[in-house]
Write an enzyme that holds these catalytic residues in place. Structure first.
Site, PDB file in Angstrom:
ATOM      1  N   ILE A 191       0.840  -1.197   0.000  1.00 24.77           N
ATOM      2  CA  ILE A 191       0.000   0.000   0.000  1.00 24.77           C
ATOM      3  C   ILE A 191       0.870   1.241   0.000  1.00 24.77           C
ATOM      4  O   ILE A 191       0.548   2.259  -0.606  1.00 24.77           O
ATOM      5  CB  ILE A 191      -0.930   0.004   1.226  1.00 24.77           C
ATOM      6  CG1 ILE A 191      -1.838  -1.220   1.209  1.00 24.77           C
ATOM      7  CG2 ILE A 191      -1.770   1.283   1.285  1.00 24.77           C
ATOM      8  CD1 ILE A 191      -2.712  -1.320  -0.011  1.00 24.77           C
ATOM      9  N   ALA A 234       5.345   2.462   0.547  1.00 26.70           N
ATOM     10  CA  ALA A 234       6.732   2.090   0.796  1.00 26.70           C
ATOM     11  C   ALA A 234       7.431   3.267   1.446  1.00 26.70           C
ATOM     12  O   ALA A 234       7.431   4.367   0.911  1.00 26.70           O
ATOM     13  CB  ALA A 234       7.427   1.712  -0.511  1.00 26.70           C
ATOM     14  N   LEU A 255      12.286   2.778   5.569  1.00 24.79           N
ATOM     15  CA  LEU A 255      12.812   1.605   6.264  1.00 24.79           C
ATOM     16  C   LEU A 255      12.033   0.328   5.988  1.00 24.79           C
ATOM     17  O   LEU A 255      12.465  -0.753   6.377  1.00 24.79           O
ATOM     18  CB  LEU A 255      12.831   1.858   7.779  1.00 24.79           C
ATOM     19  CG  LEU A 255      13.582   3.114   8.242  1.00 24.79           C
ATOM     20  CD1 LEU A 255      13.578   3.197   9.760  1.00 24.79           C
ATOM     21  CD2 LEU A 255      15.004   3.123   7.709  1.00 24.79           C
ATOM     22  N   ASP A 262       8.322  12.525  14.345  1.00 23.47           N
ATOM     23  CA  ASP A 262       8.378  12.412  12.885  1.00 23.47           C
ATOM     24  C   ASP A 262       6.989  12.612  12.281  1.00 23.47           C
ATOM     25  O   ASP A 262       6.472  11.749  11.573  1.00 23.47           O
ATOM     26  CB  ASP A 262       8.934  11.032  12.510  1.00 23.47           C
ATOM     27  CG  ASP A 262       9.277  10.924  11.029  1.00 23.47           C
ATOM     28  OD1 ASP A 262       9.530  11.971  10.402  1.00 23.47           O
ATOM     29  OD2 ASP A 262       9.283   9.800  10.497  1.00 23.47           O
TER      30      ASP A 262
END
Length: 704
Positions: free
Chosen positions: A217, A219, A222, A374
């Site tokens: 779905i 990428a 990591l 993040d």
């Protein structure tokens, strides 16, 4: 707009499944909203699932059978996941030096690759500048930079992701292109991903899932994510699988970056921060992201702290299907926060969602200190119900308690333009060691903030403050701690998302209600002192500040009028409150006089016009021998006090019963002493006013 994602029933034998041909290097961008093919039971409250594991020595053909479980069984499942991740890598500069220091040819080859790629790009920018084509070529160069960072691998992708959230460093074209690094990265073969799942979990794929998407779905830097349905519960989940060989790739890169950091520390004088320490902190965060069990624990902690709010959503973790390199979590339907058109199509507003994010971030940074470090657009989703869903908990950080309080105090000092106190705050923020003299820093702060504060604090742009403080930080021996850099990143991301929807958005304006609520309601001694510092100046109470705090604090959904009253009383009547009591007594006398004068003046004005001269002895100014300035001051004070009481009384959660604890407190000996002192002050003030009225000549009316 929902985009259906194809799912694959797993009825093929393992050998056939692994023979699937490799796909193209890039996955098309997909909408994050996916419709389930059939109703799925959702996890709610205490309802969980457990497993019964068969005794096995290798990958089993049958997955654990899920049954209803309690918290104890859930903890046992988590412990088993931790055991599966026992060999997860931990960042160690010494280990990197030992490993890659003995591989000079590989390190040099990698250094040449990086320098050639980035050097060529830098030379291209130089040529564009010489030709005067910088603006015309921005989009092209941004696309080129994205491709270069992608080819250089996960470490540089993470760096690019950081740059994509920094509008203060990158032009809009670069921000847009680098944001594509969030979840549209090259994938690795599905066969390798499915083999990793079986190896890590110890079960065959078709025994775990009834369906799984045939391609990722999304990428990320990591790993990559699949959508699946657990076979025995029917729960739709997201399955995150780590890239193969990634530990070696990022280890070599951080070994190189540390070498560059040492050179910068030694030879570049204008960089005052410890670059190696910043690289180590960044590397430590990235290595933590490689341990998916740690990420699952981060998600659980985050969920416990912040998902108590109805507008914040955090996915749950399935520990039986989680290991160091495989993470299985609840599937969340939603749209990325930077997809404004898709969000508005659902009847939602981006700014409303950003405000939810800001309030949640302030709780993270300043209340509990545990925050998502993040928060790029790919990690924050808007759900169809208008909730804000947080994803990807690999990179988390914590703000020390002293620093959390110092940040709030810093805002108070900024409002008061107390630059000496602002400079001293840098000790608590760990920017400066205690032996550094801050007096030379005060003029620099004054020079910047006197200009910036010509507008109100809430109108300041966060980027303006970051840039201004950045100039100060460069000139003096500051050492910016890693947590502070992550805080700046978190807030700049949210402001950047808001600026896409509204160029006039100010993150501080949206944050100020939270600061006001904390100052008014938090019983912490440091914040109580900060509140007194804000409200009192030169022995006088600044009612306008209190009114503004109440106006702003009421905008926070957690504001409580009851909480705003109780801590103040405890401080006022406490053993250390003598100085405050003296100020309060003085102000209580002023307020009583103003209210009494206002009531008398209102009564006088209500009389018929033919009666007024008899009361005022013919004076056109009324019965009170006061100057026009004194009249205006007392009436303004009276009106402001009434407005403040109105703000408290009209609060959403106001209840007259909140006054009962106040009456109980007033019955204590300290309160009775305070009350007698206030009564004595009022008596003296009215006696003085009466004497003034008798001895003072009437004030002439204007024009007489």
């Amino acid at each position: 707009m929902a985009t259906a994602t194809t799912t694959l029933p797993l009825s093929l034998p393992s050998s056939s499944r692994r023979a699937r041909p490799a796909r193209s290097a890039f996955v098309p961008v997909r909408a994050a909203i996916v419709e389930a093919s059939r109703p799925v039971p959702a996890l709610r409250g205490g309802q969980d699932y457990s497993t019964q594991q068969p005794d096995q020595s290798g990958p089993s053909t049958s997955a654990p059978v899920l049954v209803s479980r309690d918290r104890t069984q859930d903890m046992q499942a988590e412990a088993r996941a931790m055991a599966r991740a026992a060999n997860a890598s931990v960042y160690s500069p010494e280990f990197l030096s030992s490993r890659y220091g003995s591989q000079p040819f590989k390190v040099v080859a990698r250094a040449v690759e990086v320098l050639t790629s980035l050097g060529t790009f830098g030379f291209t920018l130089f040529l564009d500048q010489r030709r005067g084509d910088m603006d015309k070529m921005k989009r092209v160069r941004a696309i080129e930079l994205r491709g270069i960072l992608t080819r250089l691998g996960p470490t540089f992708v993470k760096i690019g992701q950081g740059l994509s959230t920094r509008p203060d460093l990158c032009p809009p074209e670069y921000l847009e292109e680098l944001s594509e690094l969030q979840d549209s990265l090259p994938t690795f073969p599905d066969a390798e991903a499915f083999e990793c799942i079986e190896r890590e979990l110890g079960f065959s794929i078709d025994s775990i899932y009834s369906m799984i998407s045939p391609s990722p779905i999304a990428a990320a830097s990591l790993g990559q994510v699949y959508k699946a349905r657990l076979k025995y519960s029917g729960q739709v989940v997201a399955v995150k699988v780590q890239r193969p060989g990634i530990e070696d790739a990022i280890g070599r890169d951080f070994f190189l970056l540390r070498g560059v950091g040492f050179l910068i520390n030694k030879y570049v004088d204008f960089v005052t921060s410890d670059v190696v320490a910043l690289i180590d902190e960044f590397a430590r965060r990235v290595y933590q992201e490689l341990n998916y069990v740690q990420e699952g624990q981060n998600a659980r902690r985050f969920r416990k702290l912040y998902a108590d709010k109805q507008d914040v959503l955090v996915p749950d973790i399935f520990w039986e299907y989680t290991s160091g390199k495989v993470l299985t979590m609840e599937w969340i339907e939603g749209v990325k926060l930077n997809q404004q058109a898709a969000i508005e199509k659902q009847g939602l507003k981006v700014l409303d969602l950003v405000n939810i994010g800001i309030q949640c971030s302030l709780r993270q940074l300043l209340e509990y200190g545990y925050f998502h470090a993040d928060p790029h657009p790919g990690n924050i989703l808007a759900t169809p119900e208008g909730k804000l869903a947080f994803l990807d908990f690999g990179m988390m950080s914590e703000t020390p308690e002293e620093a959390r309080l110092a940040i709030i105090g810093h805002v108070v000092h900024m409002v008061n333009r107390d630059y000496e106190a602002m400079a001293r705050d840098y000790y608590a923020l760990d920017f400066l060691s205690r032996d550094v003299d801050v007096s030379p820093i005060v003029p620099a702060l004054k020079s910047f903030f006197d200009d910036a504060l010509n507008s109100t604090v809430s109108e300041l742009n966060f980027k303006t403050i970051v840039d201004g403080l950045g100039n100060v930080l460069y000139e003096y021996p500051f050492n910016v701690p890693a947590y502070y850099a992550l805080i700046l990143r978190s807030l700049t991301v949210l402001e950047g998302l808001a600026l896409y929807a509204d160029p006039n958005f100010k993150v501080l304006a949206a944050s100020y209600p939270y600061f006001a609520k904390r100052l008014l309601t938090d019983p912490n001694p440091y914040l109580r002192d900060a509140l007194i510092e804000l409200l009192f100046k030169d022995g006088k109470f600044r009612w306008n500040r209190l009114e503004n705090l109440l106006v702003q604090g009421r905008m926070d959904q957690d504001f409580s009028a009851k909480e705003a009253l109780q801590p103040v009383l405890k401080l006022l009547l406490g053993p250390d409150g003598e100085e405050l009591r003296s100020l309060v007594i003085k102000e209580a006398v002023r307020v009583t006089e103003a209210i009494g004068f206002g009531a008398a003046l209102d009564a006088y004005n209500s009389f018929p016009s033919f009666v007024k001269p008899m009361i005022s002895n013919g004076s056109l100014n009324g019965p009170f021998k006061l100057s026009e300035g004194e009249r205006e001051q007392m009436l303004e004070l009276r009106d402001r006090v009434f407005r403040i009481w109105g703000l408290l009384r009209t609060s959403d959660n106001f209840d007259p019963s909140i006054l009962q604890p106040i009456l109980q407190v007033l019955q204590e000996p300290e309160a009775r002493v305070l009350g007698s002192r206030v009564a004595g002050g009022i008596t003296q003030r009215f006696a003085a006013r009466l004497l003034q009225q008798l001895l003072r000549s009437p004030v002439s009316a204007p024009g007489q």
